[in-house]
Design an enzyme around this catalytic site. Structure first.
Site, PDB file in Angstrom:
ATOM      1  N   LYS A   1      -9.995  13.264   8.172  1.00 19.43           N
ATOM      2  CA  LYS A   1      -9.594  12.701   9.381  1.00 19.43           C
ATOM      3  C   LYS A   1      -9.583  14.002  10.234  1.00 19.43           C
ATOM      4  CE  LYS A   1      -6.418   9.133   7.753  1.00 19.43           C
ATOM      5  NZ  LYS A   1      -6.862   8.067   8.488  1.00 19.43           N
TER       6      LYS A   1
ATOM      7  N   GLU B   1      -9.555   3.969   2.171  1.00 25.36           N
ATOM      8  CA  GLU B   1      -8.897   3.804   0.931  1.00 25.36           C
ATOM      9  C   GLU B   1      -7.988   2.743   0.376  1.00 25.36           C
ATOM     10  OE1 GLU B   1      -5.515   4.991   2.728  1.00 25.36           O
ATOM     11  OE2 GLU B   1      -7.484   5.772   3.357  1.00 25.36           O
TER      12      GLU B   1
ATOM     13  N   ASP C   1       1.525   6.537   5.425  1.00 22.53           N
ATOM     14  CA  ASP C   1       0.593   5.502   4.751  1.00 22.53           C
ATOM     15  C   ASP C   1       1.324   4.853   3.523  1.00 22.53           C
ATOM     16  OD1 ASP C   1      -1.709   4.507   5.616  1.00 22.53           O
ATOM     17  OD2 ASP C   1      -2.997   5.959   4.742  1.00 22.53           O
TER      18      ASP C   1
ATOM     19  N   ASP D   1     -12.010   6.950   3.889  1.00 19.60           N
ATOM     20  CA  ASP D   1     -10.825   6.945   4.458  1.00 19.60           C
ATOM     21  C   ASP D   1     -10.730   5.254   5.074  1.00 19.60           C
ATOM     22  OD1 ASP D   1      -8.620   7.613   6.128  1.00 19.60           O
ATOM     23  OD2 ASP D   1      -9.655   7.676   7.967  1.00 19.60           O
TER      24      ASP D   1
ATOM     25  N   ARG E   1      -7.493  -0.493   1.136  1.00 15.20           N
ATOM     26  CA  ARG E   1      -7.908  -1.705   0.872  1.00 15.20           C
ATOM     27  C   ARG E   1      -8.302  -1.662  -0.887  1.00 15.20           C
ATOM     28  NH1 ARG E   1     -12.439  -1.927   5.451  1.00 15.20           N
ATOM     29  NH2 ARG E   1     -10.599  -0.817   6.292  1.00 15.20           N
TER      30      ARG E   1
ATOM     31  N   LYS F   1       0.852  -1.259  -0.099  1.00  8.79           N
ATOM     32  CA  LYS F   1      -0.063  -0.134  -0.027  1.00  8.79           C
ATOM     33  C   LYS F   1       0.984   1.135   0.109  1.00  8.79           C
ATOM     34  CE  LYS F   1      -3.052   2.555   3.008  1.00  8.79           C
ATOM     35  NZ  LYS F   1      -3.920   2.597   4.473  1.00  8.79           N
TER      36      LYS F   1
ATOM     37  N   ASP G   1      -2.506  10.384   3.531  1.00  7.53           N
ATOM     38  CA  ASP G   1      -3.907  10.040   3.690  1.00  7.53           C
ATOM     39  C   ASP G   1      -4.634  11.323   4.651  1.00  7.53           C
ATOM     40  OD1 ASP G   1      -6.439   9.033   3.453  1.00  7.53           O
ATOM     41  OD2 ASP G   1      -5.720   7.372   5.168  1.00  7.53           O
TER      42      ASP G   1
END
Length: 506
Positions: A283, A355, A294, A353, A357, A271, A276
């Site tokens: 967030k 995202e 991230d 949020d 996956r 990933k 993010d």
């Protein structure tokens, strides 16, 4: 508003000190690290013991204890030098017969402490620790290098390295090979740490893709980078959806390493959300600060494959880094959007949020087309995993226990903490959707890490082994350094992935 830059700073290779082996203490040594067990100091060079006793009238063990030294791991005391000799740093070993990972932590913490003594000039540091076989010697070498890591701040001031030379005192005959191996592995971890630590205005999908290309320019690795046009043509709806809110478009990086004689094929997926914000499901501000990390899964995968190639391991490895920046704008994807993923499955987006996956699903399907024996994905995926396992242990979920055991064995061999979590049968029902093939999120907050793994499993080809490492807590150390782990990016999973590839050679 001017367009965002498409290139950031090209990341230089991380700088680690030189390291070598010596049978005796080097003349240029500034600091000598020795271990303390319940029985006393261990492996002290005879000349140092004599010099210290002559100067202070007591043995090194007695002097250390009088100054508060203890055998507990992580406890260190600095002794004065005897004349022109080096200063002594006494490090608690934690056990009379420490494990390889225990020695790795001791060496790393001691080198980090010793580096703090540097002032105007860089230091030469030697380690005399009880490494009596290749495994423990390897651990000391790795720990020393990992503990020497220092992120270079972005500054107008010139920074000089704290340490320019590490020497491990040991007479092992196979030492040269072990030194080279330690350099490669520690260098890969340092590379992952550097990427994670770099601020997101300087590291974004395109710049990370170009850094990845530069990293393996001299290695036997084929590199392919899909830009936004290629992603659109290929139907990568997850990566495009997540990256659609940013003026800096997404990328998919593919590494291919195919050595002669390889019988097994490992696929790695990382990933790579370079920042993010949470997207439209924004967030809280305090939660956003560390979201430059991230992309730690992609950093681990790219760095590990570089090391696997440089080590010459006899296993085919393909790697995918799914890179995107998740920002809110008028082009952002929305909750309730239906995305068509690579391969054709449709996903109802539950939360912008969640995202990671989505980009991972695209990359997992693509990795499956390479027909590997095993797919392992690495992602800073869920806060739920942090709640379950804390900040130092990665969560492992797998298609079956045999695959889980293989990855857990690799993590143990590498000295990285991982714990298996289940994917209960009932979790799949929480991903049912009335408007698409499945939802990206569950219907409630319970078992968030397990739900995310259940979602990813939907994209794994049949009859292919699969494991998922959730490194949401372990990828970034927001506290004080410990052992060989610095503050900031940890480089977690790099060593586990290398060990896993090694285990698949035969």
């Amino acid at each position: 508003m001017p367009p965002a830059p498409t290139r950031g700073r090209t990341l230089p290779a991380p700088t680690l000190p030189s390291i070598g082996l010596a049978k005796t203490l080097p003349r240029s040594c500034d600091v000598l690290i020795i271990g303390l067990s319940t029985q006393g100091v261990v492996a002290v060079p005879e000349a140092i013991e004599k010099a210290q006793t002559k100067r202070f009238g007591v043995s090194v063990t007695d002097l250390a204890r009088s100054l508060g030294a203890k055998p507990d791991e992580g406890k260190t005391v600095i002794l004065p030098a005897a004349g022109d000799g080096p200063r002594l740093l006494v490090a608690g070993l934690g056990a009379d017969e420490p494990t390889p990972e225990g020695l790795r932590r001791v060496a790393g913490a001691a080198v980090r402490q010793a580096g703090g003594l540097a002032e105007e000039a860089s230091l030469s540091i030697a380690l005399a620790l009880p490494a009596e076989d290749p495994e423990t010697l390897q651990a000391v070498l790795e720990g020393a290098l990992l503990g020497s890591y220092r992120y270079q701040p972005i500054s107008a001031k010139t920074q000089h390295p704290q340490i320019d030379q590490l020497t491990v005192i040991n007479d092992a005959k196979a030492g040269t090979d072990l030194v080279d191996r330690a350099r490669i592995i520690a260098g890969a971890v340092a590379q992952a740490r550097d990427w994670v630590n770099l601020p997101p205005n300087l590291l974004f999908p395109d710049s990370l893709a170009e850094d990845a290309r530069a990293l393996v320019r001299d290695a036997r690795i084929n590199v392919e980078v899909l830009d936004e046009k290629a992603l659109q043509k290929g139907g990568y709806g997850g990566i495009l959806g997540v990256g659609g809110g940013s003026s800096r478009p997404p990328r998919l990086v593919r590494f291919g390493y195919t050595p002669r004689g390889a019988k097994a094929h490992l696929a790695l997926v990382g990933k790579g959300i370079t920042f993010d914000s949470g997207g439209l499901n924004l967030k809280p501000g305090d939660s956003m600060y560390t979201m430059k990390s991230d992309m730690a899964g992609a950093a681990a995968v790219l760095s590990a494959i570089s090391a696997i190639a440089r080590l010459g391991l006899r296993v085919t490895v393909t790697g995918y880094a799914a890179l995107a920046e998740n920002l809110p704008s008028d082009t952002s994807y929305r909750p309730s959007d239906v995305l068509t993923m690579y391969g054709g499955k449709t996903v109802e987006n539950g939360n912008t949020d969640a995202e990671g996956r989505l980009v991972m699903a695209d990359a997992i399907v693509r990795a499956g087309e390479d027909k590997p024996d095993l797919i392992v994905d690495v992602a800073t995926l869920t806060g739920a995993c942090v709640v379950a396992l804390g900040n130092r242990t990665s969560g492992l979920m797998a298609a079956d226990d045999e695959t889980a055991d293989r990855v857990l064995d690799a993590a143990e061999a590498a000295g990285e903490a991982a714990w298996q979590l289940p994917i209960p049968t009932e979790t799949r029902a929480k991903l049912d959707s009335k408007v698409a093939d499945l939802r990206s999120t569950g219907t409630d907050r319970a078992g968030g890490a397990l739900i995310a793994a259940a979602f990813l499993r939907e994209f794994v080809p049949d009859n292919v082994g699969w494991a998922h490492l959730d490194i949401a807590g372990s990828a970034f150390n927001g506290g004080e350094p410990y052992g060989y782990t610095p503050a900031g990016g940890t480089g977690v999973a790099v060593r586990t992935l290398i060990a896993l590839a090694e285990s698949m050679q035969d």
